[in-house]
Design an enzyme around this catalytic site. Structure first.
Site, PDB file in Angstrom:
ATOM      1  N   GLU A  60      10.907  63.662  36.703  1.00 35.58           N
ATOM      2  CA  GLU A  60      12.151  63.082  37.221  1.00 35.58           C
ATOM      3  C   GLU A  60      13.159  62.897  36.089  1.00 35.58           C
ATOM      4  O   GLU A  60      14.321  63.284  36.193  1.00 35.58           O
ATOM      5  CB  GLU A  60      11.858  61.746  37.888  1.00 35.58           C
ATOM      6  CG  GLU A  60      13.079  60.909  38.207  1.00 35.58           C
ATOM      7  CD  GLU A  60      12.792  59.418  38.139  1.00 35.58           C
ATOM      8  OE1 GLU A  60      13.128  58.788  37.113  1.00 35.58           O
ATOM      9  OE2 GLU A  60      12.219  58.877  39.101  1.00 35.58           O
ATOM     10  N   ASP A 117      10.282  65.064  43.675  1.00 38.81           N
ATOM     11  CA  ASP A 117      11.674  64.801  43.311  1.00 38.81           C
ATOM     12  C   ASP A 117      11.987  65.374  41.939  1.00 38.81           C
ATOM     13  O   ASP A 117      13.078  65.924  41.714  1.00 38.81           O
ATOM     14  CB  ASP A 117      11.986  63.310  43.384  1.00 38.81           C
ATOM     15  CG  ASP A 117      11.206  62.471  42.385  1.00 38.81           C
ATOM     16  OD1 ASP A 117      10.089  62.867  42.013  1.00 38.81           O
ATOM     17  OD2 ASP A 117      11.716  61.400  41.994  1.00 38.81           O
TER      18      ASP A 117
END
Length: 349
Positions: A60, A117
């Site tokens: 991330e 993500d």
């Protein structure tokens, strides 16, 4: 080979049109702000350091760092962050990135699972940079990652297209209350770019169904989504996680705004639900509606200010426009917020 180059050229042009980036012409992030961010969180090897989480790095953070370097229009910094990402995190056989790199342990990667993500952010940043800076290698890697995301992380359950948080551990039979999702993992602005890289109608379904889920996830008196949600039957907070609107979920309104999703009812509900006394955001215990951790850092406060800008045209307070980074996560949210308002809502500055 000629056909592949043609496809990449067409894809690059389409990404530029879809994303309408400012970086090819000017930086969306103030150079002094980007310099302050680098000085605090970027080491010489290209590692983005999460100083609020034991000094680890993760997919991330690398994805965010690459996206911010792109928005700062700094190809050298982008390449520095990408070098660490591809050499230290892209270790899996499926083309996805391991989620965590810990300087305190040897080997530095102990858990080889990915985080969807992070994969989305990395692929998205590569696609934007590859398009803006005419870098075919970035585009090719972005397309490869998009293909892996679609193959391994985008699933259909009970007719709904979902983004599972990682390739392992979130589905049945291993996860009894699976599938489990994290609503904040939908990086909505990245999904149309993934569809340009690897065309499939499943991307649009993923975006539509993710938005529908957000509208439906209204737990507790404040009617907020949980960080981790079981979709085995009726949606409910997942087993083994705190039933909270937590640090993950704080970024959801920003993701919606950056993607151009101006659902005023949804944005206002999230803003009101996460806000406590004196207009301060907080993490929320879903069962009671009571605040858990107050979030006074301007990097959290600015998310509510971005919502106010999108919903009612309210100008950002001067306090959140000053960038003095302290912790990695709110500092990142603040720069993403400022870049968004600079590009899309200059009337709010």
């Amino acid at each position: 080979m000629k056909l592949r180059r043609l496809v990449l050229a067409i894809c690059s042009a389409a990404i530029m049109t879809a994303a309408q980036p400012a970086a090819a012409q000017r930086a969306a992030i103030d150079p002094q702000a980007w310099a302050a961010y680098k000085a605090k969180f970027l080491d010489v090897n290209g590692r983005i350091i999460d100083n609020g989480n034991g000094g680890i790095s993760h997919s991330e953070g690398q994805g965010y760092g690459m996206l911010l370097a792109y928005l700062a229009n700094n190809p050298a910094d982008f390449e520095q962050i990408w070098y660490f990402t591809r050499t230290e995190l892209l270790l899996r056989d499926d083309g996805l990135a391991v989620w965590k790199w810990d300087p305190a342990v040897i080997p530095h990667v102990a858990d080889t699972n990915n985080a969807s993500d992070g994969d989305l952010l990395i692929a998205y940043a590569l696609a934007l940079a590859g398009s803006a800076w005419n870098n075919r290698d970035y585009l090719q890697t972005a397309a490869s990652m998009a293909r892996s995301i679609l193959a391994h992380l985008v699933i259909t359950s009970a007719g709904t297209t979902l983004l599972i948080p990682g390739a392992e551990g979130y589905r049945q039979p291993g996860r009894k209350d699976g599938p489990v999702i994290n609503p904040s993992y939908w990086v909505f602005e990245a999904i149309p770019v993934m569809a340009l890289l690897v065309p499939s109608d499943r991307w649009q379904k993923l975006s539509n169904d993710g938005l529908a889920l957000l509208r439906s996830l209204q737990f507790g008196p404040r009617k907020l989504p949980a960080d981790w949600v079981s979709l085995k039957a009726k949606p409910e907070p997942a087993d083994g996680f705190e039933a909270e609107f937590g640090y993950n979920s704080v970024r959801i309104p920003l993701y919606l705004a950056r993607a151009g999703i101006d659902d005023k009812a949804l944005l206002s509900r999230l803003r009101q639900g996460m806000t406590v006394a004196e207009d301060e955001p907080a993490t929320i215990d879903l069962a009671t509606g009571k605040p858990k951790d107050l979030l006074p850092d301007v990097g959290y406060r600015i998310v509510n200010d971005v919502v106010a800008c999108v919903v009612s045209g309210t100008k950002l307070p001067a306090s959140v426009r000053q960038f003095t980074p302290s912790l990695y996560y709110p500092a990142t949210l603040q720069l993403l917020s400022l870049a968004f308002v600079t590009e899309k809502h200059p009337e709010c500055l």
